[in-house]
Design a protein around this motif. Structure first.
Motif, mmCIF file in Angstrom:
data_model
loop_
_atom_site.group_PDB
_atom_site.id
_atom_site.type_symbol
_atom_site.label_atom_id
_atom_site.label_comp_id
_atom_site.label_asym_id
_atom_site.label_seq_id
_atom_site.Cartn_x
_atom_site.Cartn_y
_atom_site.Cartn_z
ATOM 1 N N UNK A 1 -11.143 -2.400 -40.210
ATOM 2 C CA UNK A 1 -12.372 -2.465 -39.443
ATOM 3 C C UNK A 1 -12.163 -3.376 -38.233
ATOM 4 N N UNK A 2 -12.533 -2.951 -37.039
ATOM 5 C CA UNK A 2 -12.355 -3.779 -35.852
ATOM 6 C C UNK A 2 -13.270 -5.007 -35.870
ATOM 7 N N UNK A 3 -12.803 -6.030 -35.196
ATOM 8 C CA UNK A 3 -13.607 -7.232 -34.990
ATOM 9 C C UNK A 3 -14.006 -7.266 -33.527
ATOM 10 N N UNK A 4 -15.285 -7.210 -33.269
ATOM 11 C CA UNK A 4 -15.790 -7.235 -31.898
ATOM 12 C C UNK A 4 -16.059 -8.681 -31.498
ATOM 13 N N UNK A 5 -15.510 -9.106 -30.379
ATOM 14 C CA UNK A 5 -15.735 -10.448 -29.851
ATOM 15 C C UNK A 5 -16.683 -10.296 -28.671
ATOM 16 N N UNK A 6 -17.917 -10.685 -28.874
ATOM 17 C CA UNK A 6 -18.953 -10.495 -27.855
ATOM 18 C C UNK A 6 -18.780 -11.432 -26.675
ATOM 19 N N UNK A 7 -18.331 -12.662 -26.943
ATOM 20 C CA UNK A 7 -18.152 -13.626 -25.859
ATOM 21 C C UNK A 7 -17.173 -14.708 -26.306
ATOM 22 N N UNK A 8 -16.559 -15.387 -25.345
ATOM 23 C CA UNK A 8 -15.614 -16.448 -25.693
ATOM 24 C C UNK A 8 -16.326 -17.771 -25.985
ATOM 25 N N UNK A 9 -15.570 -18.690 -26.573
ATOM 26 C CA UNK A 9 -16.020 -20.076 -26.700
ATOM 27 C C UNK A 9 -15.395 -20.871 -25.565
ATOM 28 N N UNK A 10 -16.141 -21.808 -25.013
ATOM 29 C CA UNK A 10 -15.620 -22.678 -23.963
ATOM 30 C C UNK A 10 -14.965 -23.880 -24.639
ATOM 31 N N UNK A 11 -13.712 -24.133 -24.283
ATOM 32 C CA UNK A 11 -12.926 -25.217 -24.870
ATOM 33 C C UNK A 11 -12.766 -26.315 -23.823
ATOM 34 N N UNK A 12 -12.897 -27.554 -24.245
ATOM 35 C CA UNK A 12 -12.696 -28.688 -23.330
ATOM 36 C C UNK A 12 -11.241 -28.735 -22.879
ATOM 37 N N UNK A 13 -11.044 -28.883 -21.593
ATOM 38 C CA UNK A 13 -9.702 -28.881 -21.021
ATOM 39 C C UNK A 13 -9.257 -30.289 -20.646
ATOM 40 N N UNK A 14 -7.956 -30.500 -20.682
ATOM 41 C CA UNK A 14 -7.366 -31.751 -20.213
ATOM 42 C C UNK A 14 -7.081 -31.622 -18.725
ATOM 43 N N UNK A 15 -6.956 -32.748 -18.060
ATOM 44 C CA UNK A 15 -6.580 -32.716 -16.649
ATOM 45 C C UNK A 15 -7.488 -33.561 -15.798
ATOM 46 N N UNK A 16 -7.124 -33.640 -14.525
ATOM 47 C CA UNK A 16 -7.813 -34.522 -13.587
ATOM 48 C C UNK A 16 -9.086 -33.912 -13.002
ATOM 49 N N UNK A 17 -9.290 -32.589 -13.141
ATOM 50 C CA UNK A 17 -10.467 -31.897 -12.615
ATOM 51 C C UNK A 17 -10.981 -30.933 -13.680
ATOM 52 N N UNK A 18 -12.232 -30.522 -13.577
ATOM 53 C CA UNK A 18 -12.766 -29.581 -14.573
ATOM 54 C C UNK A 18 -12.072 -28.217 -14.513
ATOM 55 N N UNK A 19 -11.578 -27.783 -15.642
ATOM 56 C CA UNK A 19 -10.952 -26.474 -15.798
ATOM 57 C C UNK A 19 -11.724 -25.753 -16.896
ATOM 58 N N UNK A 20 -11.940 -24.464 -16.726
ATOM 59 C CA UNK A 20 -12.669 -23.681 -17.722
ATOM 60 C C UNK A 20 -11.661 -22.931 -18.592
ATOM 61 N N UNK A 21 -11.752 -23.150 -19.907
ATOM 62 C CA UNK A 21 -10.949 -22.402 -20.876
ATOM 63 C C UNK A 21 -11.916 -21.571 -21.705
ATOM 64 N N UNK A 22 -11.766 -20.256 -21.628
ATOM 65 C CA UNK A 22 -12.587 -19.342 -22.407
ATOM 66 C C UNK A 22 -11.705 -18.740 -23.496
ATOM 67 N N UNK A 23 -11.864 -19.254 -24.714
ATOM 68 C CA UNK A 23 -11.074 -18.733 -25.827
ATOM 69 C C UNK A 23 -11.771 -17.498 -26.407
ATOM 70 N N UNK A 24 -11.096 -16.357 -26.311
ATOM 71 C CA UNK A 24 -11.620 -15.127 -26.891
ATOM 72 C C UNK A 24 -11.196 -15.001 -28.350
#
Length: 123
Positions: free
Chosen positions: A1-24
């Protein structure tokens, strides 16, 4: 049975500026431990601390330039190109161009904060 991923989770990123990580797919969004697939969007001038991960990382750049620095040199990966970093290899990622970059990262096994082993005092 397939698993449908409706949206990603936002993960906190490391670094000197804000980076967006969308984990699907991965430990946070789907409780998947054997692989993680995420879309990254990092601003121009972003740099993260170096790391020596316990996972292989496969990265495909879809927009901009991702700079990948290892102990053997620096590679500029642009849209339509990819890079593989193997587990245990020290690496530092950055997006030096003004428009930043967008890329897809696949980690085997899945990324976790405990398995990335970031440098403590470098950016």
């Amino acid at each position: 049975m397939p698993t449908f991923i409706q949206s990603p989770s936002i993960i906190k990123a490391a670094g000197n500026k804000p980076k967006v990580i969308e984990e699907f797919i991965g430990r946070v969004n789907t409780s998947t431990n054997n692989i993680s697939i995420a879309r990254m969007r990092s601003p121009g001038g972003w740099v993260e601390p170096g790391q020596t991960p316990e996972f292989d990382e496969y990265t495909i750049v879809t927009r901009g330039l991702l700079q990948v620095t290892t102990k053997t040199g620096t590679i500029n990966v642009t849209a339509g190109q990819a890079v593989i970093i193997t587990k245990g290899e020290w690496v530092k990622y950055s997006t030096p161009e003004p428009d930043g970059a967008e890329y897809i990262a696949v980690c085997l096994p899945a990324f976790s904060p405990d398995s990335v082993h970031r440098d403590i005092d470098s950016n």
